[in-house]
Motif scaffolding. Structure first.
Motif, mmCIF file in Angstrom:
data_model
loop_
_atom_site.group_PDB
_atom_site.id
_atom_site.type_symbol
_atom_site.label_atom_id
_atom_site.label_comp_id
_atom_site.label_asym_id
_atom_site.label_seq_id
_atom_site.Cartn_x
_atom_site.Cartn_y
_atom_site.Cartn_z
ATOM 1 N N UNK A 1 0.802 -1.228 0.000
ATOM 2 C CA UNK A 1 0.000 0.000 0.000
ATOM 3 C C UNK A 1 0.829 1.270 0.000
ATOM 4 N N UNK A 2 2.152 1.154 0.137
ATOM 5 C CA UNK A 2 2.989 2.344 0.213
ATOM 6 C C UNK A 2 4.388 2.011 -0.286
ATOM 7 N N UNK A 3 5.177 3.048 -0.483
ATOM 8 C CA UNK A 3 6.561 2.856 -0.916
ATOM 9 C C UNK A 3 7.372 2.186 0.189
ATOM 10 N N UNK A 4 7.156 2.613 1.453
ATOM 11 C CA UNK A 4 7.879 1.995 2.565
ATOM 12 C C UNK A 4 7.555 0.511 2.678
ATOM 13 N N UNK A 5 6.296 0.175 2.471
ATOM 14 C CA UNK A 5 5.927 -1.230 2.516
ATOM 15 C C UNK A 5 6.595 -2.026 1.414
ATOM 16 N N UNK A 6 6.706 -1.398 0.231
ATOM 17 C CA UNK A 6 7.364 -2.092 -0.876
ATOM 18 C C UNK A 6 8.855 -2.294 -0.570
ATOM 19 N N UNK A 7 9.517 -1.271 0.021
ATOM 20 C CA UNK A 7 10.927 -1.403 0.368
ATOM 21 C C UNK A 7 11.135 -2.487 1.424
ATOM 22 N N UNK A 8 10.236 -2.530 2.406
ATOM 23 C CA UNK A 8 10.350 -3.572 3.432
ATOM 24 C C UNK A 8 10.187 -4.960 2.840
ATOM 25 N N UNK A 9 9.283 -5.054 1.876
ATOM 26 C CA UNK A 9 9.066 -6.339 1.226
ATOM 27 C C UNK A 9 10.290 -6.761 0.434
ATOM 28 N N UNK A 10 10.898 -5.801 -0.253
ATOM 29 C CA UNK A 10 12.092 -6.121 -1.043
ATOM 30 C C UNK A 10 13.244 -6.518 -0.136
#
Length: 486
Positions: free
Chosen positions: A421-430
């Motif tokens: 849902x957010x850029x931070x969430x995407x970075x954490x996922x990566x």
């Protein structure tokens, strides 16, 4: 004219953007516009052309961002004097909206007749069948014979020469046309204007449609309006000239409007009247745009501008002026963002007609992959093509609807991806995946591997050294003893 530009702000904060209008690289006007967050703002410029010709208009933003490709849009406008149209009225009457030319006059000059303002693409003059001569044609670009009963031989010869020089001619056949006299006219193949043999006007009920080879492009709304046309009378044609082709058909496949190229001009035949005597065409919203584009087509003047995608191919047909085929045509492409141009040549190929004689030539040009104007020249014939992303494609790309949450999750499942849902969430996922670790992690891991490898090598050498040292001591003892005894 008024140039309208719409600016769309996709960011979450208001943006103050300078907007610039230029014509052929010269600045016309600069405005400063504030576009609210996630909204669209419209601005207008006023442009007064200083001369005739083709002008390249460009609206661009004076603000840089990460997507510069959508910060400008280019259009080419053709600036010209109004097309001079001579309406030869074969059914002139004193009552308003009863003459054959009344409907056509209002369709071609709505600003002048309805509002008394300039701005019409056409200027009209109405005469009766005997009210014009050869000298009159020198001052006209287009002649429309509205329900003219008959034309004497001298007038037919004047019209044939007028079309050969590049003029436009159209016949609208109605109830006053004397078909038996028309059939005695000289055909096109014998230096005339008649495209075939006409039948008598008869009752017929039905609609019309656009053929597979249309004269010009029409908006979807116009085509939808044409589906409601209903005709009650018509004239059919037989033994059509082989060079003639139809851009509009009656619903049973019979020609409604024929185009007959003659010399440098065009001769159109509308097999019905252009008023309300044969159907409801003048009462439909499609009447004005169709008749205006039809008149521009007859006058060999493109309506608006021809547009092609960057990198596509431009196919043109050229009239054959001599017995020998020129080896190539010259063409030049002008970049909309640079002063330099690209010049080259293109091969000409003859087009064989049914008699196996080369009557026309064709050329195919690979358009550049940037926006600009491409001009092709063959002798005194100059043609131009605008190269740019079509406005419809650009508009659809900018106004593309976002996926719903359900659709978004369905796409993620199909792609085997994890939605965030957010850029931070995407970075954490990566970062949580082995392939998404930061570079320093891999560096430390490499150093640790080197240390472990060094320790392992050291341990592997220690047993060998412990075995070698006692053996060397025992071997050296007798030598030392013998040297001492000596």
């Amino acid at each position: 004219m008024t140039v309208t530009a719409s600016l769309q702000n996709f960011s979450s904060t208001p943006q103050q953007v300078p907007v610039r209008l230029s014509a052929d690289g010269d600045e016309i006007e600069m405005q400063s516009l504030t576009v609210p967050a996630r909204s669209t703002q419209t601005t207008r410029f006023r442009w007064i052309p200083k001369s005739q010709g083709d002008a390249e208009l460009k609206v661009e933003l004076g603000k840089e961002d990460r997507t510069p490709a959508d910060n400008s849009i280019t259009r080419v406008m053709r600036v010209m004097d109004p097309v001079r149209v001579l309406l030869v009225d074969g059914g002139s009457r004193d009552e308003a909206m009863r003459s054959e030319s009344d409907f056509l006059r209002y369709a071609l000059t709505p600003f002048a007749l309805l509002q008394g303002l300039p701005g019409d693409v056409f200027s009209t003059r109405v005469v009766d069948p005997n009210g014009w001569d050869q000298a009159t044609l020198r001052e006209q670009d287009l002649v429309v014979c509205c329900n003219v009963p008959d034309l004497p031989a001298p007038q037919r010869q004047w019209l044939r020469a007028f079309v050969e020089r590049g003029g436009g001619l159209m016949f609208a056949l109605g109830d006053r046309v004397q078909v038996e006299r028309y059939n005695t006219w000289e055909p096109i193949s014998e230096n005339g204007v008649r495209p075939g043999r006409f039948s008598k006007r008869s009752e017929w009920s039905g609609a019309v449609r656009v053929s597979d080879s249309p004269f010009f492009d029409l908006a979807p709304q116009v085509i939808e309006s044409m589906a409601s046309l209903q005709f009650h009378h018509r004239i059919t044609i037989e033994e059509v000239d082989r060079e003639a082709w139809s851009g509009f058909l009656f619903e049973d496949g019979a020609p409604w409007i024929l185009n007959c190229p003659i010399g440098r001009g065009r001769c159109l035949w509308m097999l019905s009247s252009c008023d309300d005597g044969d159907g409801n065409f003048p009462a439909r919203p499609s009447y004005v745009p169709v008749m205006q584009k039809l008149m521009l087509f007859a006058a060999a003047t493109p309506s608006g501008w021809r547009l092609s995608d960057p990198g596509s191919r431009w196919l043109e047909h050229w009239e054959r002026t001599g017995s020998e085929t020129p080896p190539a045509i010259e063409w030049m492409a002008r970049h909309s963002g640079r002063p330099d141009s690209l010049m080259s040549t293109a091969e000409l190929k003859p087009i064989l007609d049914q008699a196996s004689e080369a009557s026309r030539l064709s050329s195919e040009i690979a358009l550049p992959r940037w926006s600009g104007i491409v001009q092709a020249t063959l002798g005194s014939d100059i043609r131009k093509m605008m190269v740019d992303v079509p406005p419809g494609d650009r508009s659809r790309e900018l106004t593309r609807d976002l996926l719903t949450e359900e659709r978004f999750e369905a796409v993620a499942v199909q792609a085997g991806a994890s939605p965030t849902n957010s850029v931070d969430g995407w970075l954490s996922l990566v970062r949580s995946r082995w392939s998404g670790r930061e570079m320093w992690f891999w560096c430390w891991l490499l150093l640790l591997a080197l240390v472990v490898a060094e320790l392992a090598l050291q341990q592997s050498f220690l047993p060998k050294r412990s075995l070698l040292l006692p053996a060397s001591t025992s071997e050296s003892a007798p030598a030392d003893a013998s040297r001492g005894a000596a």
